[in-house]
Design a protein around this motif. Structure first.
Motif, mmCIF file in Angstrom:
data_model
loop_
_atom_site.group_PDB
_atom_site.id
_atom_site.type_symbol
_atom_site.label_atom_id
_atom_site.label_comp_id
_atom_site.label_asym_id
_atom_site.label_seq_id
_atom_site.Cartn_x
_atom_site.Cartn_y
_atom_site.Cartn_z
ATOM 1 N N PHE A 353 0.790 -1.220 0.000
ATOM 2 C CA PHE A 353 0.000 0.000 0.000
ATOM 3 C C PHE A 353 0.825 1.275 0.000
ATOM 4 O O PHE A 353 0.350 2.321 0.409
ATOM 5 N N SER A 354 2.056 1.179 -0.471
ATOM 6 C CA SER A 354 2.859 2.398 -0.472
ATOM 7 C C SER A 354 2.321 3.400 -1.486
ATOM 8 O O SER A 354 2.627 4.578 -1.414
ATOM 9 N N TRP A 355 1.489 2.966 -2.461
ATOM 10 C CA TRP A 355 0.952 3.910 -3.435
ATOM 11 C C TRP A 355 -0.099 4.820 -2.826
ATOM 12 O O TRP A 355 -0.410 5.870 -3.375
ATOM 13 N N LEU A 356 -0.663 4.420 -1.671
ATOM 14 C CA LEU A 356 -1.690 5.250 -1.038
ATOM 15 C C LEU A 356 -1.105 6.547 -0.516
ATOM 16 O O LEU A 356 -1.778 7.565 -0.457
ATOM 17 N N ASN A 357 0.152 6.504 -0.134
ATOM 18 C CA ASN A 357 0.731 7.609 0.611
ATOM 19 C C ASN A 357 2.144 7.889 0.109
ATOM 20 O O ASN A 357 3.120 7.518 0.741
ATOM 21 N N PRO A 358 2.245 8.515 -1.050
ATOM 22 C CA PRO A 358 3.561 8.658 -1.679
ATOM 23 C C PRO A 358 4.529 9.539 -0.880
ATOM 24 O O PRO A 358 5.728 9.491 -1.114
ATOM 25 N N LYS A 359 4.024 10.292 0.084
ATOM 26 C CA LYS A 359 4.905 11.203 0.831
ATOM 27 C C LYS A 359 5.510 10.538 2.062
ATOM 28 O O LYS A 359 6.446 11.053 2.653
ATOM 29 N N LYS A 360 4.948 9.412 2.451
ATOM 30 C CA LYS A 360 5.357 8.778 3.704
ATOM 31 C C LYS A 360 6.832 8.361 3.646
ATOM 32 O O LYS A 360 7.332 7.930 2.610
ATOM 33 N N LYS A 361 7.499 8.486 4.787
ATOM 34 C CA LYS A 361 8.889 8.043 4.877
ATOM 35 C C LYS A 361 8.949 6.674 5.541
ATOM 36 O O LYS A 361 8.289 6.454 6.545
ATOM 37 N N TYR A 362 9.743 5.792 4.979
ATOM 38 C CA TYR A 362 9.763 4.407 5.434
ATOM 39 C C TYR A 362 11.067 4.098 6.153
ATOM 40 O O TYR A 362 12.102 4.690 5.874
ATOM 41 N N ASP A 363 10.970 3.149 7.081
ATOM 42 C CA ASP A 363 12.157 2.656 7.773
ATOM 43 C C ASP A 363 12.408 1.244 7.254
ATOM 44 O O ASP A 363 11.958 0.273 7.832
ATOM 45 N N LEU A 364 13.091 1.149 6.131
ATOM 46 C CA LEU A 364 13.302 -0.159 5.519
ATOM 47 C C LEU A 364 14.512 -0.850 6.132
ATOM 48 O O LEU A 364 15.460 -0.197 6.562
ATOM 49 N N ASN A 365 14.468 -2.175 6.173
ATOM 50 C CA ASN A 365 15.628 -2.919 6.629
ATOM 51 C C ASN A 365 16.239 -3.686 5.463
ATOM 52 O O ASN A 365 15.804 -3.546 4.320
ATOM 53 N N THR A 366 17.239 -4.486 5.769
ATOM 54 C CA THR A 366 18.000 -5.112 4.685
ATOM 55 C C THR A 366 17.449 -6.461 4.268
ATOM 56 O O THR A 366 18.091 -7.172 3.518
ATOM 57 N N ASN A 367 16.254 -6.809 4.753
ATOM 58 C CA ASN A 367 15.699 -8.085 4.329
ATOM 59 C C ASN A 367 15.444 -8.067 2.825
ATOM 60 O O ASN A 367 15.049 -7.054 2.262
ATOM 61 N N THR A 368 15.673 -9.204 2.190
ATOM 62 C CA THR A 368 15.463 -9.238 0.739
ATOM 63 C C THR A 368 13.988 -9.334 0.382
ATOM 64 O O THR A 368 13.628 -9.193 -0.774
ATOM 65 N N ASN A 369 13.132 -9.580 1.358
ATOM 66 C CA ASN A 369 11.695 -9.739 1.125
ATOM 67 C C ASN A 369 11.409 -10.811 0.083
ATOM 68 O O ASN A 369 10.505 -10.653 -0.738
ATOM 69 N N GLY A 370 12.172 -11.845 0.102
ATOM 70 C CA GLY A 370 11.918 -12.927 -0.844
ATOM 71 C C GLY A 370 13.223 -13.520 -1.304
ATOM 72 O O GLY A 370 14.290 -13.002 -1.012
ATOM 73 N N GLU A 371 13.085 -14.614 -2.026
ATOM 74 C CA GLU A 371 14.294 -15.329 -2.416
ATOM 75 C C GLU A 371 14.661 -15.060 -3.858
ATOM 76 O O GLU A 371 13.837 -14.635 -4.668
ATOM 77 N N HIS A 372 15.875 -15.372 -4.174
ATOM 78 C CA HIS A 372 16.396 -15.205 -5.519
ATOM 79 C C HIS A 372 15.671 -16.137 -6.490
ATOM 80 O O HIS A 372 15.488 -17.303 -6.206
ATOM 81 N N ARG A 373 15.257 -15.587 -7.612
ATOM 82 C CA ARG A 373 14.527 -16.373 -8.608
ATOM 83 C C ARG A 373 14.999 -15.992 -10.007
ATOM 84 O O ARG A 373 15.701 -15.001 -10.179
ATOM 85 N N ALA A 374 14.544 -16.774 -10.981
ATOM 86 C CA ALA A 374 14.825 -16.410 -12.369
ATOM 87 C C ALA A 374 13.992 -15.174 -12.740
ATOM 88 O O ALA A 374 13.006 -14.862 -12.085
ATOM 89 N N PHE A 375 14.409 -14.470 -13.786
ATOM 90 C CA PHE A 375 13.610 -13.341 -14.271
ATOM 91 C C PHE A 375 12.248 -13.857 -14.715
ATOM 92 O O PHE A 375 12.162 -14.756 -15.553
ATOM 93 N N VAL A 376 11.191 -13.317 -14.163
ATOM 94 C CA VAL A 376 9.857 -13.739 -14.587
ATOM 95 C C VAL A 376 9.039 -12.540 -15.038
ATOM 96 O O VAL A 376 8.581 -12.458 -16.164
ATOM 97 N N VAL A 377 8.875 -11.581 -14.119
ATOM 98 C CA VAL A 377 8.005 -10.448 -14.415
ATOM 99 C C VAL A 377 8.665 -9.544 -15.452
ATOM 100 O O VAL A 377 9.870 -9.320 -15.418
ATOM 101 N N THR A 378 7.878 -9.047 -16.385
ATOM 102 C CA THR A 378 8.421 -8.132 -17.383
ATOM 103 C C THR A 378 7.672 -6.805 -17.317
ATOM 104 O O THR A 378 6.562 -6.738 -16.812
ATOM 105 N N GLY A 379 8.291 -5.778 -17.805
ATOM 106 C CA GLY A 379 7.590 -4.508 -17.934
ATOM 107 C C GLY A 379 7.699 -3.600 -16.720
ATOM 108 O O GLY A 379 7.393 -2.422 -16.804
ATOM 109 N N SER A 380 8.155 -4.121 -15.570
ATOM 110 C CA SER A 380 8.201 -3.255 -14.389
ATOM 111 C C SER A 380 9.488 -2.437 -14.339
ATOM 112 O O SER A 380 9.490 -1.309 -13.867
ATOM 113 N N TYR A 381 10.580 -2.988 -14.848
ATOM 114 C CA TYR A 381 11.842 -2.250 -14.793
ATOM 115 C C TYR A 381 11.736 -0.956 -15.589
ATOM 116 O O TYR A 381 12.266 0.082 -15.180
#
Lengths: 448, 401
Positions: A353-381
């Motif tokens: 839901f970060s799109w709801l509040n584009p001004k908000k400041k986040y305290d992100l950590n170094t978690n990868t939020n998921g594992e390494h995978r092959a390239f699947v999704v296209t168009g987002s880069y």
């Protein structure tokens, strides 16, 4: 004839821990270290052996490829240790600083009267050449090539980056002299991009000043080069950062190599994020003393996207003007992959839901939020990548080492840092910057 | 804390062993792993592949639930036990009798699809020593939705093994495949068991057993009857809401449309592909309508029934909507460039309707159209990317000239 640069593609990552505009003068610390790894692609030849006394500005080593390129000591002191790694690779040159700083005197110069060759020689002698980096390949510039233009980006758009308008304040004279020197080094133009008219560089003369606006990576110099004067095959451009211009300027004005710069301490793990003055190579523990929460902290020299993990005992990188400290994310999160996410940034809306509040400041950590995978999704880069380059195709070309394809797809125009945002949003958690770095190294090796 | 710590200890214990990927695959479903970044970006966005895949599955769930009710509804209507539903919320449709048949017939399909497919994935992950990739989560959900209700479970199992091994693993697993795995499975069923798949009986539960009996029921789809030039016997609202026979999840254009909006909103599905394939289908349908209007094709022609169908109705019948929204947008087998996606989608729509009209054996084209375009997607991308390369070369030439 300045040109305004506006980009729409990109992403501003807003984080907690922006530096307050207060600068503390720090005393000269005790231990410094210069890491030859900061100068990518340079193989060092040691000039100052262990036990040698060096002055600030005196060369520690030169590049194996070109012995004119000298790498200076930021402080005066005694070389106490040269740490080597596998195959006797030099990892760190440690210098114990004197309490009274002695500077090597290179003599005052009148830049206006100097020729290009003279400027070059002077920069070589005073150890200022490493400040000039080149595209393609993002390495220390090869002095035998003539750049078609020189670029300086005085607008930092990376997350929590030091505000150049603030850190360069009062350095107008040095900047002007250094820029005049740069104009002698190229037949083309010197382009300076600023974020606003209040920048100390906005009024410099003899150069093209461009105003830039838009989300990160507008401050990345590759983005600006692509907009102003894109690099074609066989062309070279040089790049200098504003904080290094100040050093060059001071050298020309006073004859001293004084690498002191204003460094931003940023990130949620600092008690009071602010600015300090320090020299490159300074010990992080001394710089952040009393200000850092060291419990489970990632300390980075540079910004969170392209900086280097150095740890609290590490040293500030030679080119960096920022230290970032964020929490480590080495914990599990129950059902973290499917529950709605409010405290992390995302460019999708997949129950994030970060799109709801584009001004908000986040305290992100170094978690990868998921594992390494092959390239699947296209168009987002493409949504965060402002260059006219197909990012995924170029990454894949780097991975399967097809030099022709890399060349065709525009590898000459990019630096690893340009792939920081695509790496950040990558759902497959691929190490984009590493892939590009290795690809560029391969090209440099094979094509020169 | 207890469970988290125990699982962590287990993970450390089996690290590096053959079974580690299998354990991790299950572990990561419970907990987001404790992995941290190394140099490169020190922070990462919230999305991972599991989340992305999960969104697609959520977009499919309404279709699955509707498909369960519809399975029972079609059966009861065909046997004459139930009245036609008059509105979307009609009690004739949404009742437990209908759902019960759906559960009995469709849940086994879902279970077989997942168990067999995931087993193959786990085996390959363990043999090759890589993590279990999430690709099958969506495929496993798609497969039961694109097969007929009365498909025997053993056929499904055989097809899933074939599809996952030949369609995906031999190419190197998730992300490397050329063809959409779910459609590979569907195509295998179609070509290996054609009498089952192309007959007019499998689409309604119970139709097969009733063959030869006095109360035999028809299991014909709209496309099937149109291909035989029979008049359209369903109203537009029936077709739109999905009260028609067909593969399990493909009938309700309404729910597929909602799913499409959800996928576009979450930025998971490509709106370019969805929109352009709809345009492609409309264009082809419109051309056929014109052919009929000009009198080039008479009522005696065997193509007349489908060709004369109003062009926009093609979107409502058969599996077109489902294919365009959930299958064509598979990012791995689709075009990977934005410009390529427009071309790819348009051609899928165009070719779907063409095959639908001209294929006498099996009047549905979307499956073959998508598989065909899957094969051509790398070619489309190649030319799009070459355009970029040429533009760069041209820039250099202008400079030197």
């Amino acid at each position: 004839m300045s040109k305004d640069i506006r980009i729409k593609k990109g992403l501003d990552i807003k984080l907690v821990g922006e530096a307050k505009q207060v600068t503390t003068e720090l005393p000269i610390g005790s231990v410094y270290a210069i890491k030859p790894e900061d100068f990518h692609g340079v193989i060092p030849k040691i000039l100052a052996k262990e036990g040698t006394e060096v002055k600030a500005g005196q060369a520690l080593f030169h590049a194996k490829s070109d012995e004119r390129i000298l790498f200076p000591s930021p402080v005066s002191g005694k070389i106490t240790e040269i740490t080597r790694g596998a195959r006797r690779k030099v990892l760190e040159i440690k210098i114990t600083a004197d309490s009274n700083q002695a500077f090597e005197d290179f003599g005052k110069k009148d830049v206006a009267a100097m020729s290009g060759e003279e400027v070059k020689k002077h920069l070589f002698a005073a150890g200022c050449w490493p400040f000039i980096k080149q595209r393609p390949y993002d390495v220390v510039a090869n002095p035998n090539q003539a750049p078609k233009a020189i670029f300086v980006s005085a607008y930092a758009s990376a997350p929590l980056a030091a505000d150049y308008d603030y850190t360069l304040k009062g350095k107008e004279a040095e900047l002007q002299v250094a820029l005049t020197a740069l104009t002698k080094l190229t037949d083309g133009k010197v382009h300076v991009s600023v974020g606003s008219n209040s920048s100390p560089l906005a009024t410099t003369k003899g150069v093209e000043v461009h105003k830039v606006s838009g989300p990160h990576p507008v401050g990345n110099v590759s983005t600006q080069i692509a907009q102003i004067d894109p690099i074609n095959k066989g062309e070279v451009v040089w790049v200098v950062t504003p904080q290094d211009l100040v050093v060059i300027g001071e050298l020309l004005l006073t004859g001293k190599f004084n690498a002191k710069r204003t460094i931003a301490l940023t990130g949620s793990k600092f008690k009071t994020p602010q600015y300090v003055t320090a020299l490159p190579g300074a010990n992080i523990a001394e710089v952040v003393k009393g200000n850092l929460d060291t419990d489970n902290t990632r300390v980075i020299s540079g910004n969170v996207l392209s900086g280097l993990e150095v740890g609290e005992k590490g040293f500030i990188g030679f080119y960096d003007n920022q230290i970032t400290a964020i929490p480590e994310g080495n914990d599990y999160e129950l059902f973290g992959w499917n529950k709605p996410v409010f405290n992390k940034i995302s460019t999708s809306r997949a129950f994030t839901f970060s799109w709801l509040n584009p001004k908000k400041k986040y305290d992100l950590n170094t978690n990868t939020n998921g594992e390494h995978r092959a390239f699947v999704v296209t168009g987002s880069y493409e949504e965060v990548f402002p260059l006219d380059i197909y990012p995924m195709q170029l990454l894949k070309a780097c991975m399967y080492k097809d030099l022709d394809e890399m060349e065709g797809l525009g590898a000459y125009e990019v630096a690893p840092e340009d792939f920081a945002l695509t790496e950040f949003i990558c759902v497959s958690k691929q190490p984009h910057q590493k892939i590009v770095r290795e690809g560029l190294d391969l090209m440099r090796e094979e094509l020169g | 804390m207890g469970l988290k710590q125990n699982l962590h200890n287990l993970k450390e214990k089996y690290k590096g062993t053959k079974m580690a990927p299998a354990f991790n695959a299950i572990h990561t479903f419970l907990y987001l792993p404790n992995e941290t970044t190394h140099n490169g970006t020190h922070i990462k966005a919230a999305d991972d592949l599991k989340r992305t895949m999960n969104i697609v599955i959520m977009a499919l769930v309404p279709c699955l639930i509707f498909g369960m009710f519809n399975a029972g509804y079609q059966h009861h209507v065909a046997t004459g036990e139930a009245e036609r539903a008059m509105s979307f919320f009609s009690g004739n449709f949404w009742n437990l009798d209908n759902l019960w048949i759906g559960i009995v017939k469709i849940l086994p399909l879902v279970i077989v699809s997942y168990v067999v497919g995931l087993a193959v994935e786990f085996i390959f992950a363990v043999i090759k020593g890589h993590e279990v990739e999430e690709g099958y989560l969506v495929t496993g959900m798609l497969v039961p939705l694109i097969v007929p209700v009365d498909l025997p479970l053993w056929m499904l199992a055989v097809a899933v093994v074939f599809g996952v091994v030949i369609g995906k693993e031999v190419f190197g697993g998730t992300g490397m495949n050329i063809l959409n795995p779910a459609l590979t499975i569907r195509a295998f069923l179609f070509f290996a068991y054609p009498t089952w798949m192309s007959g007019d009986k499998v689409w309604v539960q119970g139709a097969v057993e009733s063959i030869g009996k006095a109360d035999a029921i028809s299991g014909e789809t709209i496309l099937g009857s149109l291909a035989q030039s029979q008049p359209l016997s369903y109203s537009v609202s029936d077709m739109f809401f999905g009260f028609i026979p067909g593969s399990v999840g493909e009938t309700s254009t309404f729910l597929i449309l909602l799913g499409a909006l959800f996928l576009i909103f979450t930025k998971i599905g490509s709106w370019r592909i969805m929109l352009s394939s709809v345009i492609g289908a409309l264009v082809m349908g419109f051309i056929f309508n014109q052919v009929v209007d000009f009198g080039w094709i008479g009522e005696t022609s065997k193509f007349y029934g489908l060709m004369s169908l109003d062009f926009w109705k093609h979107l409502l019948i058969g599996g077109f909507a489902f294919g365009a929204v959930y299958m064509a947008t598979d990012p791995v087998s689709a075009s990977q460039t934005n410009k390529g996606k427009w071309i790819y989608g348009f051609l899928i729509g165009f070719v779907s309707i063409m095959i639908r009209v001209f294929n006498p054996a099996y009047p549905e084209g979307v499956m073959l159209a998508i598989l065909l375009m899957n094969v051509f997607a790398p070619t489309i991308d190649h030319y799009v990317v070459q355009g970029n390369v040429k533009r760069r070369l041209k820039r250099a030439k202008v400079k030197t000239a």
